[in-house]
Design a protein around this motif. Sequence first.
Motif, short mmCIF file in Angstrom:
data_model
loop_
_atom_site.label_atom_id
_atom_site.label_comp_id
_atom_site.label_asym_id
_atom_site.label_seq_id
_atom_site.Cartn_x
_atom_site.Cartn_y
_atom_site.Cartn_z
N LYS A 1 63.02 6.39 44.02
CA LYS A 1 63.29 4.81 44.09
C LYS A 1 63.55 4.25 45.59
O LYS A 1 63.36 4.86 46.49
N SER A 2 63.70 3.10 45.62
CA SER A 2 64.09 2.39 46.93
C SER A 2 65.65 2.83 47.33
O SER A 2 66.25 2.70 46.47
N ILE A 3 65.70 3.10 48.56
CA ILE A 3 67.00 3.47 49.17
C ILE A 3 67.20 2.82 50.43
O ILE A 3 66.38 3.07 51.11
N THR A 4 68.35 2.03 50.48
CA THR A 4 68.64 1.34 51.72
C THR A 4 69.99 1.46 52.21
O THR A 4 70.85 1.43 51.45
N PHE A 5 69.97 1.77 53.40
CA PHE A 5 71.50 2.04 54.09
C PHE A 5 71.87 1.05 55.15
O PHE A 5 70.94 0.65 56.01
N ASP A 6 72.64 0.36 54.97
CA ASP A 6 73.38 -0.60 55.91
C ASP A 6 73.95 -0.13 56.93
O ASP A 6 75.10 0.73 56.49
N GLU B 1 62.13 13.14 51.61
CA GLU B 1 62.20 13.30 50.20
C GLU B 1 61.66 12.03 49.38
O GLU B 1 60.94 12.17 48.45
N SER B 2 62.10 11.13 50.05
CA SER B 2 61.87 9.85 49.41
C SER B 2 60.15 9.51 49.57
O SER B 2 59.54 9.00 48.59
N ALA B 3 59.66 9.83 50.80
CA ALA B 3 58.34 10.02 51.03
C ALA B 3 57.40 10.65 50.10
O ALA B 3 56.50 10.26 49.56
N ALA B 4 58.05 11.82 50.03
CA ALA B 4 57.36 12.99 49.14
C ALA B 4 57.36 12.49 47.63
O ALA B 4 56.28 12.81 46.99
N LYS B 5 58.16 11.74 47.07
CA LYS B 5 58.51 11.35 45.73
C LYS B 5 57.98 9.86 45.63
O LYS B 5 58.11 9.43 44.54
N GLY B 6 57.34 9.42 46.85
CA GLY B 6 56.83 7.79 46.28
C GLY B 6 57.76 6.87 46.33
O GLY B 6 57.57 5.76 46.02
N GLY B 7 58.99 7.07 47.19
CA GLY B 7 59.85 6.05 46.92
C GLY B 7 60.03 5.42 48.36
O GLY B 7 59.13 5.77 49.27
N SER B 8 61.11 4.84 49.05
CA SER B 8 61.26 4.20 50.05
C SER B 8 62.63 4.40 50.74
O SER B 8 63.58 4.36 49.81
N PHE B 9 62.57 4.34 52.03
CA PHE B 9 64.04 4.73 52.54
C PHE B 9 64.02 3.96 53.85
O PHE B 9 63.32 3.81 54.76
N VAL B 10 65.09 2.94 53.87
CA VAL B 10 65.19 1.84 54.96
C VAL B 10 66.59 1.82 55.57
O VAL B 10 67.54 2.07 54.83
N LEU B 11 66.85 1.72 56.93
CA LEU B 11 68.14 1.44 57.50
C LEU B 11 67.97 0.05 57.83
O LEU B 11 67.14 -0.49 58.57
N THR B 12 69.27 -0.69 57.79
CA THR B 12 69.25 -1.83 58.27
C THR B 12 70.50 -2.10 59.24
O THR B 12 71.12 -1.12 59.22
N HIS B 13 70.39 -2.82 59.86
CA HIS B 13 71.49 -3.42 60.90
C HIS B 13 71.81 -2.13 61.96
O HIS B 13 72.95 -2.05 62.16
N VAL B 14 70.76 -1.54 62.38
CA VAL B 14 70.98 -0.32 63.33
C VAL B 14 71.24 -0.95 64.62
O VAL B 14 70.32 -1.88 65.22
N GLU B 15 72.59 -0.98 65.03
CA GLU B 15 72.66 -1.58 66.59
C GLU B 15 73.49 -0.83 67.27
O GLU B 15 73.85 0.06 66.96
N GLY B 16 73.73 -1.29 68.46
CA GLY B 16 74.83 -0.69 69.26
C GLY B 16 74.60 0.90 69.73
O GLY B 16 73.45 1.24 69.97
N GLU B 17 75.74 1.60 69.75
CA GLU B 17 75.72 3.10 70.17
C GLU B 17 74.68 3.83 69.01
O GLU B 17 73.95 4.62 69.54
N VAL B 18 74.60 3.42 67.67
CA VAL B 18 73.79 4.28 66.69
C VAL B 18 72.11 3.90 67.04
O VAL B 18 71.41 4.55 67.21
N LEU B 19 71.94 2.79 67.71
CA LEU B 19 70.57 2.41 67.98
C LEU B 19 70.44 3.12 69.27
O LEU B 19 69.24 3.85 69.40
#
Length: 100
Positions: A41-46, A67-85
Amino acid sequence: MNIEIKELNGSYYGTLTGWIDTAVATQFLEDLKPLMNHADKSITFDCEKLEYICSLGLRGLLKLKKESAAKGGSFVLTHVEGEVLKILTMTGFLKLFDIR
Protein backbone atom coordinates in the motif's frame (compact mmCIF):
# COMPACT_ATOMS: atom_id res chain seq x y z
CA MET A 1 9.98 9.24 20.45
CA ASN A 2 6.40 8.87 19.42
CA ILE A 3 5.04 7.14 16.36
CA GLU A 4 1.40 7.35 15.38
CA ILE A 5 0.09 5.34 12.43
CA LYS A 6 -3.36 5.64 10.90
CA GLU A 7 -5.02 3.80 8.02
CA LEU A 8 -7.22 5.83 5.68
CA ASN A 9 -8.79 4.40 2.52
CA GLY A 10 -6.14 1.70 2.20
CA SER A 11 -3.19 4.05 2.70
CA TYR A 12 -1.10 4.37 5.84
CA TYR A 13 -0.04 7.68 7.37
CA GLY A 14 2.47 7.96 10.17
CA THR A 15 3.70 10.84 12.28
CA LEU A 16 7.16 10.70 13.84
CA THR A 17 7.80 12.95 16.83
CA GLY A 18 10.86 13.59 18.99
CA TRP A 19 14.13 11.69 18.99
CA ILE A 20 14.74 8.25 17.51
CA ASP A 21 18.05 7.48 19.17
CA THR A 22 19.71 4.22 20.20
CA ALA A 23 17.72 4.16 23.46
CA VAL A 24 14.37 3.87 21.60
CA ALA A 25 15.44 2.49 18.22
CA THR A 26 14.57 -1.11 19.12
CA GLN A 27 11.02 -0.08 20.02
CA PHE A 28 10.82 2.00 16.83
CA LEU A 29 11.72 -1.07 14.75
CA GLU A 30 9.03 -3.06 16.55
CA ASP A 31 6.51 -0.29 15.81
CA LEU A 32 7.36 -0.52 12.09
CA LYS A 33 6.87 -4.30 11.84
CA PRO A 34 3.07 -4.23 11.34
CA LEU A 35 3.57 -1.95 8.33
CA MET A 36 5.67 -4.62 6.61
CA ASN A 37 2.43 -6.58 6.12
CA HIS A 38 0.93 -3.56 4.34
CA ALA A 39 3.97 -2.62 2.26
CA ASP A 40 1.95 -3.15 -0.91
CA LYS A 41 0.00 0.00 0.00
CA SER A 42 0.94 3.67 0.14
CA ILE A 43 2.88 4.53 3.31
CA THR A 44 3.67 8.14 4.20
CA PHE A 45 5.57 9.40 7.24
CA ASP A 46 5.34 13.04 8.31
CA CYS A 47 8.70 14.02 9.83
CA GLU A 48 7.86 17.63 10.67
CA LYS A 49 8.16 17.00 14.43
CA LEU A 50 11.02 14.51 14.19
CA GLU A 51 14.08 16.13 15.77
CA TYR A 52 16.70 13.39 15.40
CA ILE A 53 17.11 9.88 13.96
CA CYS A 54 20.00 7.49 14.57
CA SER A 55 21.46 5.03 12.07
CA LEU A 56 19.35 2.14 13.39
CA GLY A 57 16.21 4.23 12.87
CA LEU A 58 17.33 5.07 9.34
CA ARG A 59 17.89 1.39 8.60
CA GLY A 60 14.35 0.65 9.79
CA LEU A 61 12.90 3.22 7.42
CA LEU A 62 15.08 1.93 4.58
CA LYS A 63 13.94 -1.64 5.22
CA LEU A 64 10.30 -0.52 5.05
CA LYS A 65 11.01 1.42 1.86
CA LYS A 66 12.64 -1.63 0.25
CA GLU A 67 9.75 -3.86 1.31
CA SER A 68 7.32 -1.36 -0.22
CA ALA A 69 9.24 -1.36 -3.48
CA ALA A 70 9.33 -5.17 -3.56
CA LYS A 71 5.58 -5.43 -2.98
CA GLY A 72 4.58 -2.65 -5.40
CA GLY A 73 3.67 -0.12 -2.72
CA SER A 74 5.04 3.36 -2.16
CA PHE A 75 6.96 4.92 0.71
CA VAL A 76 7.22 8.69 1.17
CA LEU A 77 8.72 10.96 3.81
CA THR A 78 7.27 14.45 4.14
CA HIS A 79 8.40 17.61 5.94
CA VAL A 80 12.01 16.45 6.33
CA GLU A 81 13.91 19.46 7.60
CA GLY A 82 16.43 20.71 10.14
CA GLU A 83 18.67 18.18 11.87
CA VAL A 84 16.95 15.20 10.25
CA LEU A 85 17.61 16.63 6.78
CA LYS A 86 21.27 17.14 7.72
CA ILE A 87 21.52 13.54 8.94
CA LEU A 88 19.95 12.16 5.76
CA THR A 89 22.30 14.27 3.67
CA MET A 90 25.46 13.34 5.60
CA THR A 91 24.68 9.63 5.56
CA GLY A 92 23.75 9.54 1.88
CA PHE A 93 20.22 8.39 2.72
CA LEU A 94 18.64 11.53 1.25
CA LYS A 95 18.87 10.13 -2.27
CA LEU A 96 17.39 6.78 -1.18
CA PHE A 97 14.00 8.14 -0.12
CA ASP A 98 11.11 9.82 -1.90
CA ILE A 99 10.93 13.09 0.06
CA ARG A 100 8.18 15.63 -0.42
